[in-house]
Design a protein around this motif. Sequence first.
Motif, PDB file in Angstrom:
ATOM      1  N   SER A 184      -2.432 -14.182   3.908  1.00 38.86           N
ATOM      2  CA  SER A 184      -2.072 -12.810   4.257  1.00 38.86           C
ATOM      3  C   SER A 184      -1.006 -12.264   3.304  1.00 38.86           C
ATOM      4  CB  SER A 184      -1.591 -12.724   5.706  1.00 38.86           C
ATOM      5  OG  SER A 184      -0.433 -13.506   5.902  1.00 38.86           O
ATOM      6  N   ILE A 185      -0.036 -13.105   2.923  1.00 43.91           N
ATOM      7  CA  ILE A 185       0.973 -12.661   1.964  1.00 43.91           C
ATOM      8  C   ILE A 185       0.325 -12.328   0.623  1.00 43.91           C
ATOM      9  CG2 ILE A 185       2.897 -13.499   0.550  1.00 43.91           C
ATOM     10  CD1 ILE A 185       3.941 -14.947   3.028  1.00 43.91           C
ATOM     11  N   ASP A 186      -0.629 -13.147   0.195  1.00 43.30           N
ATOM     12  CA  ASP A 186      -1.292 -12.894  -1.089  1.00 43.30           C
ATOM     13  C   ASP A 186      -2.157 -11.637  -1.032  1.00 43.30           C
ATOM     14  OD1 ASP A 186      -0.052 -15.054  -2.207  1.00 43.30           O
ATOM     15  OD2 ASP A 186      -1.784 -16.386  -2.116  1.00 43.30           O
ATOM     16  N   LEU A 187      -2.810 -11.388   0.094  1.00 40.67           N
ATOM     17  CA  LEU A 187      -3.589 -10.153   0.233  1.00 40.67           C
ATOM     18  C   LEU A 187      -2.694  -8.927   0.077  1.00 40.67           C
ATOM     19  CD1 LEU A 187      -5.912 -11.082   3.241  1.00 40.67           C
ATOM     20  CD2 LEU A 187      -6.671 -10.592   0.916  1.00 40.67           C
ATOM     21  N   VAL A 188      -1.562  -8.926   0.783  1.00 44.54           N
ATOM     22  CA  VAL A 188      -0.653  -7.779   0.716  1.00 44.54           C
ATOM     23  C   VAL A 188      -0.029  -7.677  -0.666  1.00 44.54           C
ATOM     24  CG1 VAL A 188       1.446  -6.780   1.693  1.00 44.54           C
ATOM     25  CG2 VAL A 188      -0.253  -7.824   3.200  1.00 44.54           C
ATOM     26  N   SER A 189       0.276  -8.810  -1.281  1.00 44.79           N
ATOM     27  CA  SER A 189       0.835  -8.793  -2.636  1.00 44.79           C
ATOM     28  C   SER A 189      -0.151  -8.203  -3.644  1.00 44.79           C
ATOM     29  CB  SER A 189       1.222 -10.211  -3.070  1.00 44.79           C
ATOM     30  OG  SER A 189       2.294 -10.700  -2.292  1.00 44.79           O
ATOM     31  N   ASN A 190      -1.443  -8.333  -3.357  1.00 42.43           N
ATOM     32  CA  ASN A 190      -2.473  -7.762  -4.241  1.00 42.43           C
ATOM     33  C   ASN A 190      -2.738  -6.292  -3.962  1.00 42.43           C
ATOM     34  OD1 ASN A 190      -2.862 -10.177  -5.585  1.00 42.43           O
ATOM     35  ND2 ASN A 190      -4.591 -10.822  -4.323  1.00 42.43           N
ATOM     36  N   GLY A 191      -1.956  -5.692  -3.076  1.00 38.25           N
ATOM     37  CA  GLY A 191      -2.091  -4.256  -2.819  1.00 38.25           C
ATOM     38  C   GLY A 191      -2.957  -3.893  -1.628  1.00 38.25           C
ATOM     39  N   TRP A 192      -3.407  -4.883  -0.857  1.00 40.77           N
ATOM     40  CA  TRP A 192      -4.228  -4.629   0.316  1.00 40.77           C
ATOM     41  C   TRP A 192      -3.359  -4.526   1.564  1.00 40.77           C
ATOM     42  CZ3 TRP A 192      -9.272  -3.766  -0.690  1.00 40.77           C
ATOM     43  CH2 TRP A 192      -9.813  -4.276  -1.877  1.00 40.77           C
ATOM     44  N   SER A 193      -3.968  -4.081   2.651  1.00 42.12           N
ATOM     45  CA  SER A 193      -3.287  -4.033   3.937  1.00 42.12           C
ATOM     46  C   SER A 193      -3.999  -4.943   4.926  1.00 42.12           C
ATOM     47  CB  SER A 193      -3.266  -2.598   4.493  1.00 42.12           C
ATOM     48  OG  SER A 193      -2.487  -1.751   3.681  1.00 42.12           O
ATOM     49  N   VAL A 194      -3.212  -5.522   5.823  1.00 42.94           N
ATOM     50  CA  VAL A 194      -3.722  -6.303   6.952  1.00 42.94           C
ATOM     51  C   VAL A 194      -3.321  -5.554   8.214  1.00 42.94           C
ATOM     52  CG1 VAL A 194      -3.607  -8.510   8.158  1.00 42.94           C
ATOM     53  CG2 VAL A 194      -3.513  -8.446   5.658  1.00 42.94           C
ATOM     54  N   VAL A 195      -4.249  -5.388   9.149  1.00 40.54           N
ATOM     55  CA  VAL A 195      -4.045  -4.465  10.270  1.00 40.54           C
ATOM     56  C   VAL A 195      -4.465  -5.114  11.588  1.00 40.54           C
ATOM     57  CG1 VAL A 195      -4.859  -2.268  11.274  1.00 40.54           C
ATOM     58  CG2 VAL A 195      -4.309  -2.407   8.830  1.00 40.54           C
ATOM     59  N   TYR A 196      -3.717  -4.812  12.649  1.00 38.98           N
ATOM     60  CA  TYR A 196      -4.133  -5.195  14.002  1.00 38.98           C
ATOM     61  C   TYR A 196      -5.041  -4.103  14.548  1.00 38.98           C
ATOM     62  CZ  TYR A 196      -3.926  -6.323  18.983  1.00 38.98           C
ATOM     63  OH  TYR A 196      -4.265  -6.628  20.281  1.00 38.98           O
TER      64      TYR A 196
END
Length: 287
Positions: A184-196
């Motif tokens: 999840s940290i790597d996804l956000v670091s790549n400019g993506w969002s993680v959402v509930y």
Amino acid sequence: MPDLKRCISVVVLTYNRKTEVCHTLRRMLALPQAVDIIVVDNASTDGTRDLISSEFPQVRFVCLPRNVGAAARNVGVQMANTPYIAFCDDDSWWAAGSLERAVHILDAHPRVAALCARILLGPQETEDPVCQVLANSPLPSAGLPGRALLGFIACATVVRRAAYLQAGGYEQRFFVGGEEELLSIDLVSNGWSVVYAPELTIHHHPSPQRDNPGRQKIVLRNTLWVSWLRLPFASALRQTWATCRSARDIRTLAAALLEALRELPWVWRERRVISHQVHQMYRVLRD
């Protein structure tokens, strides 16, 4: 209504739970719209392969030569031919309508990489307490279809395949236990969002076949690894101290520290410090 066969695949992870995985597959195959289901078996020895092959010929099945834990999901993602992947384990399954809603949300929000669903536990269908934690995420969420996260629950998440592959999927060394944090940290670091996304629902009937003492050691070890793989030096020190203080048992902590130290050369080779923005998100959640 989207054609789910073209939009989303379901990757089911299993290991020595032939009864549970068959129950999950019956539930998934009973959904109103058919989807491509890929079962990845972590080298089960209980006859899972033969049972699924005979009872569920419509399901794609792959049996790995050895148990690689959460990283087995990477194999399922690579096999899939759809832009979105819904994960579940052999003791969880998606509620009717949730996969369709996930497709609509991801289509409408092209920078969202992962949606974490609402989890209903056991026959009583009680909401998992973690859902309230996710719903109260303090991270900035403007323009997103739900609260922004820096983590998710592996067996209750729909991902964008391209983002998942870009981030490298699950790290095999993490096995099972807190394996989501690094991804999840790597996804956000790549400019993506993680959402509930609580409008998505997954049913989870936790299997009694669990190694709780062993899992706690793995969770501690993985938390230590994440600290030194991604956090700035001072923050990694603080998080290491906090992780050690959180341990319930000194022997479990000692075993976790020993395993973490054994892979120190790998940690230093793979260390990529997160940006100030992502670190601030991390600090907000930790504080």
